[in-house]
Scaffold this active site. Structure first.
Site, PDB file in Angstrom:
ATOM      1  N   GLU A  13       0.812  -1.225   0.000  1.00  0.00           N
ATOM      2  CA  GLU A  13       0.000   0.000   0.000  1.00  0.00           C
ATOM      3  C   GLU A  13       0.848   1.280   0.000  1.00  0.00           C
ATOM      4  O   GLU A  13       0.330   2.361  -0.286  1.00  0.00           O
ATOM      5  CB  GLU A  13      -0.948  -0.005   1.202  1.00  0.00           C
ATOM      6  CG  GLU A  13      -2.006  -1.105   1.087  1.00  0.00           C
ATOM      7  CD  GLU A  13      -2.854  -1.292   2.332  1.00  0.00           C
ATOM      8  OE1 GLU A  13      -4.062  -1.494   2.202  1.00  0.00           O
ATOM      9  OE2 GLU A  13      -2.294  -1.250   3.448  1.00  0.00           O
ATOM     10  N   GLY A  85     -12.881  -3.547   1.548  1.00  0.00           N
ATOM     11  CA  GLY A  85     -13.962  -4.379   1.041  1.00  0.00           C
ATOM     12  C   GLY A  85     -15.174  -3.496   0.759  1.00  0.00           C
ATOM     13  O   GLY A  85     -15.593  -2.699   1.597  1.00  0.00           O
ATOM     14  N   ILE A 164     -13.595  -8.791   6.762  1.00  0.00           N
ATOM     15  CA  ILE A 164     -14.995  -9.154   6.514  1.00  0.00           C
ATOM     16  C   ILE A 164     -15.085 -10.001   5.234  1.00  0.00           C
ATOM     17  O   ILE A 164     -14.768  -9.528   4.141  1.00  0.00           O
ATOM     18  CB  ILE A 164     -15.879  -7.885   6.377  1.00  0.00           C
ATOM     19  CG1 ILE A 164     -15.673  -6.954   7.586  1.00  0.00           C
ATOM     20  CG2 ILE A 164     -17.358  -8.282   6.229  1.00  0.00           C
ATOM     21  CD1 ILE A 164     -15.940  -7.566   8.938  1.00  0.00           C
ATOM     22  N   MET A 184      -9.538  -1.938   8.127  1.00  0.00           N
ATOM     23  CA  MET A 184      -9.128  -2.287   9.483  1.00  0.00           C
ATOM     24  C   MET A 184      -8.298  -1.213  10.193  1.00  0.00           C
ATOM     25  O   MET A 184      -7.762  -1.480  11.266  1.00  0.00           O
ATOM     26  CB  MET A 184      -8.357  -3.623   9.449  1.00  0.00           C
ATOM     27  CG  MET A 184      -9.199  -4.750   8.859  1.00  0.00           C
ATOM     28  SD  MET A 184      -8.329  -6.308   8.660  1.00  0.00           S
ATOM     29  CE  MET A 184      -8.225  -6.862  10.370  1.00  0.00           C
ATOM     30  N   GLU A 185      -8.207  -0.021   9.607  1.00  0.00           N
ATOM     31  CA  GLU A 185      -7.345   1.005  10.233  1.00  0.00           C
ATOM     32  C   GLU A 185      -7.932   2.422  10.243  1.00  0.00           C
ATOM     33  O   GLU A 185      -7.668   3.192  11.182  1.00  0.00           O
ATOM     34  CB  GLU A 185      -5.981   1.089   9.482  1.00  0.00           C
ATOM     35  CG  GLU A 185      -5.121  -0.135   9.565  1.00  0.00           C
ATOM     36  CD  GLU A 185      -5.503  -1.201   8.530  1.00  0.00           C
ATOM     37  OE1 GLU A 185      -6.129  -0.844   7.510  1.00  0.00           O
ATOM     38  OE2 GLU A 185      -5.200  -2.386   8.764  1.00  0.00           O
ATOM     39  N   ASP A 208     -12.085  -6.168  -2.833  1.00  0.00           N
ATOM     40  CA  ASP A 208     -13.017  -7.310  -2.727  1.00  0.00           C
ATOM     41  C   ASP A 208     -14.391  -6.770  -2.323  1.00  0.00           C
ATOM     42  O   ASP A 208     -14.548  -5.587  -2.056  1.00  0.00           O
ATOM     43  CB  ASP A 208     -12.514  -8.332  -1.694  1.00  0.00           C
ATOM     44  CG  ASP A 208     -12.316  -7.710  -0.321  1.00  0.00           C
ATOM     45  OD1 ASP A 208     -11.227  -7.195  -0.066  1.00  0.00           O
ATOM     46  OD2 ASP A 208     -13.270  -7.693   0.482  1.00  0.00           O
TER      47      ASP A 208
HETATM   48  N1  ADE Z   1      -9.357  -4.732   3.533  1.00  0.00           N
HETATM   49  C1  ADE Z   1      -9.573  -5.149   2.268  1.00  0.00           C
HETATM   50  N2  ADE Z   1     -10.681  -5.921   2.193  1.00  0.00           N
HETATM   51  C2  ADE Z   1     -11.166  -5.997   3.454  1.00  0.00           C
HETATM   52  C3  ADE Z   1     -12.267  -6.653   4.025  1.00  0.00           C
HETATM   53  N3  ADE Z   1     -13.080  -7.404   3.290  1.00  0.00           N
HETATM   54  N4  ADE Z   1     -12.468  -6.524   5.361  1.00  0.00           N
HETATM   55  C4  ADE Z   1     -11.635  -5.778   6.117  1.00  0.00           C
HETATM   56  N5  ADE Z   1     -10.553  -5.145   5.622  1.00  0.00           N
HETATM   57  C5  ADE Z   1     -10.320  -5.239   4.302  1.00  0.00           C
END
Ligand code: ADE
Length: 240
Positions: A13, A85, A164, A184-185, A208
């Site tokens: 990243e 996501g 997730i 997540m951050e 995703d």
């Molecule tokens: N970062 C990228 N995809 C993610 C997801 N599905 N859940 C949490 N963090 C992510």
């Protein structure tokens, strides 16, 4: 003077941004320093003073990184770049989300009468991103011809210490806080910036759909999404 801290959770990243860095006038090479196991790289991108770091994954790693950038490097602005996501309707992989605000989808003190995502005894649970930086991201997106065909949406981003990859969990997060995407951050960086009065924005490119099909979709798109987000960040830093 403007000095921008740029945080990504993983090497993929931030690698593009690290590669673009040049030393400032005085230093012969890019300054590197380590705090709490995290390396910080200080230099210029397009003549703008920048500090770049790989925070590691998750809220605590990200908050430590953001605080170090503020306390040890004196950054005036923070950008969180990376992948996420997709949750919002109409968003697909390799589309972009720019935060207008960030919340914790896993903050749950409902047993004490608080609303889901509400942080007990704090004046706010929803951290508002800087409007000038949001506009800069939108303008940068419009100025990159290669991104035609991809979407950019601005809105809420939700963070939690959870990858997730389950439709039911995704739907539950939708019910709780209805974000455009999950990662997540971001919210912990936003939280750290907020309590220190530092303007911030989160830029995420979708890797995703945060559902059951995650594994192959994620692996296929991780690198591209991470690099596309970093490319947008490179363009936007000149625009605010
Ligand atoms: N970062 C990228 N995809 C993610 C997801 N599905 N859940 C949490 N963090 C992510």
């Amino acid at each position: 003077m403007k000095k921008i801290g740029i945080i990504g959770a993983m090497e993929v990243e931030i690698s593009l941004l690290k590669d673009l860095m040049t030393p400032n006038e005085k230093a012969k090479r890019i300054n590197a320093a380590k705090y709490c196991g995290t390396e910080y790289f200080e230099g210029l991108i397009d003549e703008i003073p920048i500090v770049v770091a790989k925070s590691g994954v998750g809220k605590v790693n990200a908050a430590l990184c953001a605080l170090t950038m503020i306390y040890k490097f004196g950054v005036t602005h923070i950008i969180n770049t990376g992948i996420a996501g997709a949750v919002g309707k109409g968003l697909d992989v390799l589309d972009f989300v720019v935060s207008t605000q960030a919340v914790y989808h896993d903050m749950d003190a409902t047993g004490f009468g608080y609303k889901p995502t509400e942080i007990p005894q704090m004046q706010t649970s929803c951290f508002i991103a800087d409007k000038t930086m949001i506009r800069a991201a939108q303008k940068a997106f419009d100025g990159i011809p290669e991104l035609k065909g991809h979407k950019l949406m601005s809105g809420r981003i939700a963070s939690g210490d959870q990858f997730i990859s389950d439709k039911q969990v995704k739907n539950r997060i939708r019910e709780i806080c209805n974000p455009l995407c999950v990662e997540m951050e971001g919210a912990s960086i936003a939280h750290t910036a907020f309590v220190n009065d530092i303007p911030f924005v989160i830029i995420r490119c979708m890797s995703d759909m945060a559902d059951d099909g995650h594994e192959s979709v994620y692996s296929f798109n991780e690198t591209n999404a991470a690099k596309m987000s970093a490319a947008l960040v490179q363009k936007m830093i000149k625009l605010f």
